[in-house]
Structures are given as structure tokens and as C-alpha cells.
Scaffold this motif. Sequence first.
Motif, short mmCIF file in Angstrom:
data_model
loop_
_atom_site.label_atom_id
_atom_site.label_comp_id
_atom_site.label_asym_id
_atom_site.label_seq_id
_atom_site.Cartn_x
_atom_site.Cartn_y
_atom_site.Cartn_z
N ALA A 146 0.90 -1.19 -0.04
CA ALA A 146 -0.08 -0.06 0.10
C ALA A 146 0.85 1.36 0.20
O ALA A 146 0.74 2.25 -0.73
CB ALA A 146 -1.02 0.02 1.26
N ALA A 147 1.87 1.16 0.88
CA ALA A 147 2.86 2.48 1.04
C ALA A 147 3.67 2.80 -0.41
O ALA A 147 3.70 3.72 -0.99
CB ALA A 147 3.82 2.23 1.90
N GLU A 148 3.88 1.22 -1.38
CA GLU A 148 4.53 1.49 -2.34
C GLU A 148 3.51 2.22 -3.67
O GLU A 148 3.74 3.07 -4.44
CB GLU A 148 5.17 0.11 -2.97
N GLU A 149 2.12 1.88 -3.33
CA GLU A 149 1.33 2.07 -4.46
C GLU A 149 1.20 3.66 -4.10
O GLU A 149 0.99 4.56 -5.16
CB GLU A 149 -0.10 1.45 -3.99
N GLN A 150 1.06 4.35 -2.77
CA GLN A 150 0.94 5.64 -2.53
C GLN A 150 2.18 6.51 -3.21
O GLN A 150 1.85 7.64 -3.83
CB GLN A 150 0.85 5.74 -1.19
N SER A 151 3.40 5.78 -3.02
CA SER A 151 4.41 6.56 -3.41
C SER A 151 4.59 6.62 -5.05
O SER A 151 4.74 7.55 -5.54
CB SER A 151 5.82 5.92 -2.91
N LEU A 152 4.10 5.56 -5.54
CA LEU A 152 4.02 5.41 -7.08
C LEU A 152 3.00 6.58 -7.66
O LEU A 152 3.40 7.30 -8.64
CB LEU A 152 3.76 4.18 -7.43
N ASP A 153 1.86 6.49 -7.02
CA ASP A 153 1.01 7.82 -7.40
C ASP A 153 1.45 9.14 -7.11
O ASP A 153 1.21 9.89 -7.79
CB ASP A 153 -0.36 7.33 -6.59
N ALA A 154 2.29 9.36 -6.08
CA ALA A 154 2.94 10.52 -5.91
C ALA A 154 3.91 11.13 -6.90
O ALA A 154 3.89 12.00 -7.38
CB ALA A 154 3.60 10.65 -4.58
N HIS A 155 4.63 9.78 -7.24
CA HIS A 155 5.61 10.15 -8.27
C HIS A 155 4.97 10.61 -9.79
O HIS A 155 5.34 11.50 -10.36
CB HIS A 155 6.55 9.06 -8.44
N ARG A 156 3.84 9.76 -9.92
CA ARG A 156 3.06 10.24 -11.04
C ARG A 156 2.39 11.26 -11.36
O ARG A 156 2.65 12.15 -12.22
CB ARG A 156 2.00 9.18 -11.45
N ARG A 157 1.87 12.04 -9.88
CA ARG A 157 1.41 13.48 -9.98
C ARG A 157 2.63 14.37 -10.22
O ARG A 157 2.21 15.49 -10.72
CB ARG A 157 0.70 13.29 -8.55
N ILE A 158 3.61 14.10 -9.55
CA ILE A 158 4.72 15.12 -9.82
C ILE A 158 4.96 15.06 -11.34
O ILE A 158 5.43 16.22 -11.82
CB ILE A 158 5.89 14.62 -8.92
N ALA A 159 5.23 13.98 -11.86
CA ALA A 159 5.48 13.98 -13.39
C ALA A 159 4.38 14.82 -14.06
O ALA A 159 4.83 15.56 -15.07
CB ALA A 159 5.77 12.42 -13.75
N GLU A 160 3.27 14.63 -13.97
CA GLU A 160 2.20 15.28 -14.47
C GLU A 160 2.02 16.90 -14.39
O GLU A 160 2.07 17.55 -15.35
CB GLU A 160 0.69 14.74 -14.08
N GLU A 161 2.50 17.09 -13.02
CA GLU A 161 2.53 18.41 -12.94
C GLU A 161 3.78 19.13 -13.33
O GLU A 161 3.80 20.36 -14.28
CB GLU A 161 2.77 18.91 -11.37
#
Length: 180
Positions: A146-161
Motif C-alpha cells: 500500500a505504501a509503494e502504491e501511494q509513493s508511485l501515485d505521488a511520483h506520477r502526480r509530480i511528473a504530471e505537474e
Amino acid sequence: MSDAAVPPPAIVFDVSGHRLSLPAAAVVRVLPLPRLDRLPASPAVIAGLFRYGTALVPALYLDVLLGLPAALPGLYRPLLLCRRPGGMTAYLCDRVVGLVTPPSLAPLPQPNGGMVPLSFNRCVAGRFEHGGAVCLLLDPARLLTAAEEQSLDAHRRIAEERAAVWTDTPVWPAAAEDAP
């Protein structure tokens, strides 16, 4: 006739000298390796991100994720594009062998003779024979915590921004000579 259900079809692939598989239903598509963009602060498990349609998809090194020796770099390493709760993720492998229907699944033997249901960070659901080799079936729901899922989503959001900054058209003040 056996009472055991026949396992569903699986995509068989190689990573760092290991024969692995994922349920075919979990794999959306097998893709050739696209150009991957890597964020400067990404952990070593993230190979980079790429666009698939309108989605920004993280590509992960399966060898790093599973704690295997580093795979040899190659130009033609395929990606297994998979759905996950937070969107899609692609897993970098060395080679895709093909689609097979395992005749049955066996649990993994433990060194002391007992049986252990999972390994590779508790990701292996079972094993079967394929082409004279043991193939380990990975459970896609257990590849990431679950923590890796959250981290991966955070990296994706940063890349989108970051991507949005480069695609927005800036509004610059008019130069003095352009003023009336």
C-alpha cells in the motif's frame, strides 16, 4: 479426473534468469520499450514514466522490485502493462516467452521440507513447469505494498505537474517597443 481447477492462462516471461509469469487477465498489453522519462528523485525501482494514450504510466524494474540480481541492460526489453488500483503500471522484463495455460499450480517447497505459500517478498502464488523450467506465478495484487502504491501515485502526480509546466503557454508582458 482431478477436482483441482485448472489455473487461468498466464503470460510467461524472464527476469534476471528467473522464469516468471502473471495471470493473463492482469496484463493489458505487452509493449516494446518506449522512451522513459525519469524524475530526478525517483527511487531505483522506477525505470521511468511514459505516455500510454492520455495516461502517464510508471515503468518498474521487476528485478529491483523482487530483490533479484540486476538484469542485463538491453535495447529490446519489453514492458508488461498492467492495471492496478491507482491506474496502470508497467513492469520491465528481459523477455516475454508467451501465453500459456498452466496444467496445475504447486506450492513452493521450503528448504526444511515444509511448504511455504509465497516468496519473492510474498508475491509468488505458486509454481508450474514450463519448457523444462520451473515458472513462478506472481500475484499482481501483492507486487506493491500500500505504501509503494501511494509513493508511485505521488511520483506520477509530480511528473504530471512537471509536464504541465512545459505544455502551458506562458503569457509574457509586452515589450516596451510593442507598447502604443
